[in-house]
Design a protein around this motif. Sequence first.
Motif, mmCIF file in Angstrom:
data_model
loop_
_atom_site.group_PDB
_atom_site.id
_atom_site.type_symbol
_atom_site.label_atom_id
_atom_site.label_comp_id
_atom_site.label_asym_id
_atom_site.label_seq_id
_atom_site.Cartn_x
_atom_site.Cartn_y
_atom_site.Cartn_z
ATOM 1 N N HIS A 158 0.824 -1.217 0.000
ATOM 2 C CA HIS A 158 0.000 0.000 0.000
ATOM 3 C C HIS A 158 0.865 1.276 0.000
ATOM 4 C CE1 HIS A 158 -3.777 -2.143 0.508
ATOM 5 N NE2 HIS A 158 -3.201 -2.880 1.436
ATOM 6 N N ALA A 159 2.169 1.111 0.142
ATOM 7 C CA ALA A 159 3.106 2.252 0.131
ATOM 8 C C ALA A 159 2.695 3.326 1.131
ATOM 9 C CB ALA A 159 3.233 2.836 -1.280
ATOM 10 N N ALA A 160 2.304 2.900 2.328
ATOM 11 C CA ALA A 160 1.854 3.869 3.328
ATOM 12 C C ALA A 160 2.611 3.650 4.633
ATOM 13 C CB ALA A 160 0.364 3.689 3.570
ATOM 14 N N PRO A 161 2.950 4.725 5.346
ATOM 15 C CA PRO A 161 3.597 4.549 6.651
ATOM 16 C C PRO A 161 2.598 3.919 7.627
ATOM 17 C CG PRO A 161 3.704 6.847 5.902
ATOM 18 C CD PRO A 161 2.765 6.134 4.987
ATOM 19 N N LEU A 162 3.091 2.987 8.446
ATOM 20 C CA LEU A 162 2.216 2.267 9.386
ATOM 21 C C LEU A 162 1.476 3.201 10.324
ATOM 22 C CD1 LEU A 162 4.287 -0.798 10.682
ATOM 23 C CD2 LEU A 162 2.117 -0.835 9.430
ATOM 24 N N ASP A 163 2.125 4.308 10.693
ATOM 25 C CA ASP A 163 1.490 5.191 11.667
ATOM 26 C C ASP A 163 0.545 6.200 11.020
ATOM 27 O OD1 ASP A 163 3.396 6.629 10.419
ATOM 28 O OD2 ASP A 163 4.207 7.561 12.223
ATOM 29 N N ARG A 164 0.354 6.126 9.685
ATOM 30 C CA ARG A 164 -0.585 7.042 9.018
ATOM 31 C C ARG A 164 -1.781 6.309 8.430
ATOM 32 N NH1 ARG A 164 2.317 11.809 7.532
ATOM 33 N NH2 ARG A 164 0.404 12.863 6.990
ATOM 34 N N VAL A 165 -1.596 5.010 8.125
ATOM 35 C CA VAL A 165 -2.654 4.314 7.402
ATOM 36 C C VAL A 165 -3.787 3.947 8.361
ATOM 37 C CG1 VAL A 165 -1.798 1.934 7.573
ATOM 38 C CG2 VAL A 165 -2.967 2.653 5.522
ATOM 39 N N SER A 166 -5.024 4.017 7.852
ATOM 40 C CA SER A 166 -6.197 3.833 8.712
ATOM 41 C C SER A 166 -6.539 2.360 8.907
ATOM 42 C CB SER A 166 -7.370 4.582 8.058
ATOM 43 O OG SER A 166 -8.561 3.856 8.143
#
Length: 298
Positions: A158-166
């Motif tokens: 998902h190319a998303a930081p773990l602490d930003r993704v919902s």
Amino acid sequence: MASALLENPVVPDRRWDVIVVGAGAAGLAAAEQLSRAGLSVAVLEARPALGGRIRTRRMRGCAVPIELGAEFVHGRSEEVFEIASAAGLLIDRLSDSLLAATRSGLKSQLAFWDRFERITRQMRRTGRDRSVADFLRARRSLSPAQRRLAAWMVEGYHAAPLDRVSEHALSTAGDPPSSPEERAQFRVVAGYDGLTNWLRSRLEPKRCGVFLSTPAREIRWRRRHVTVRCEDSQEFRASRVLVTVPVGVLQAAAESAAQSGSILRLPLFGERCPGSRWGMSSRSCCGFARCSGQTRDS
Ligand SMILES: Cc1cc2nc3c(=O)[nH]c(=O)nc-3n(C[C@H](O)[C@H](O)[C@H](O)COP(=O)(O)OP(=O)(O)OC[C@H]3O[C@@H](n4cnc5c(N)ncnc54)[C@H](O)[C@@H]3O)c2cc1C
């Protein structure tokens, strides 16, 4: 910044029925439908090229196109398959086997989606949302292997930081297990840009103008009337506007202190935006001269 007008439609008083902001897949698909339905449409695109996050490059000596943006069709998506069929594009189904590079060589990942869905089924989709990092911290029962898998999927896929993704966005709580057709991955053999080029070729030339290098800066709404002011101070007027910029850009716009009721100010790439949800992604493509064929199961 000089804007390039790809078509030169005849529009009375330069008052369009619809302005579409952004010429990625969403903007082009909307402009195609609207212009073919008889409406006049101005498409404003910030970059000098169409396609947005679909970006195919071809290199001499390389038999396959190189995708810098979208590459896979995830699941048997009706919309994509319909366009591909109308455009005469071949879509190839990829093998279900998934390999992971480990210190001890390539390991095939067995029951990969089942293992990931066992985690996403434990994610909540109601109540107060939190990040997947918080979910992983709170879920003590998850094994270290499950935590690694979740982090790998969120950051790598998902190319998303773990602490930003919902957590809500990834949750599959209560859903039936996905079917093999939903999990299947496909690729547009001649390049993903075949889809956006086809949409572009279908825009009705007498009713649709495509303006490249024309970043929209400010959108002002009034009753039945909208004005879009661009970076170069050009103004476009219409009855409706359809904004198809990435969600992160919209979030940055919405959070900017400069917003007021009926005005939306869009930030541009590279501009500092407090609370911005966009970032850079880099992509490496490797070419292999041969495949060793040696894998281990995991
Ligand atoms: C590296 C990467 C890999 C991906 N891989 C896949 C994949 O394998 N499979 C998949 O399904 N999806 C994938 N995606 C996601 C997919 O590319 C996007 O979901 C899809 O292309 C989004 O299309 P869109 O039209 O909604 O937005 P975009 O393609 O982002 O189009 C928005 C357009 O708006 C323009 N714009 C922005 N601001 C302004 C402004 N102020 N004024 C005018 N124009 C503006 C942008 O330049 C852009 O052209 C990937 C994305 C990336 C980045």
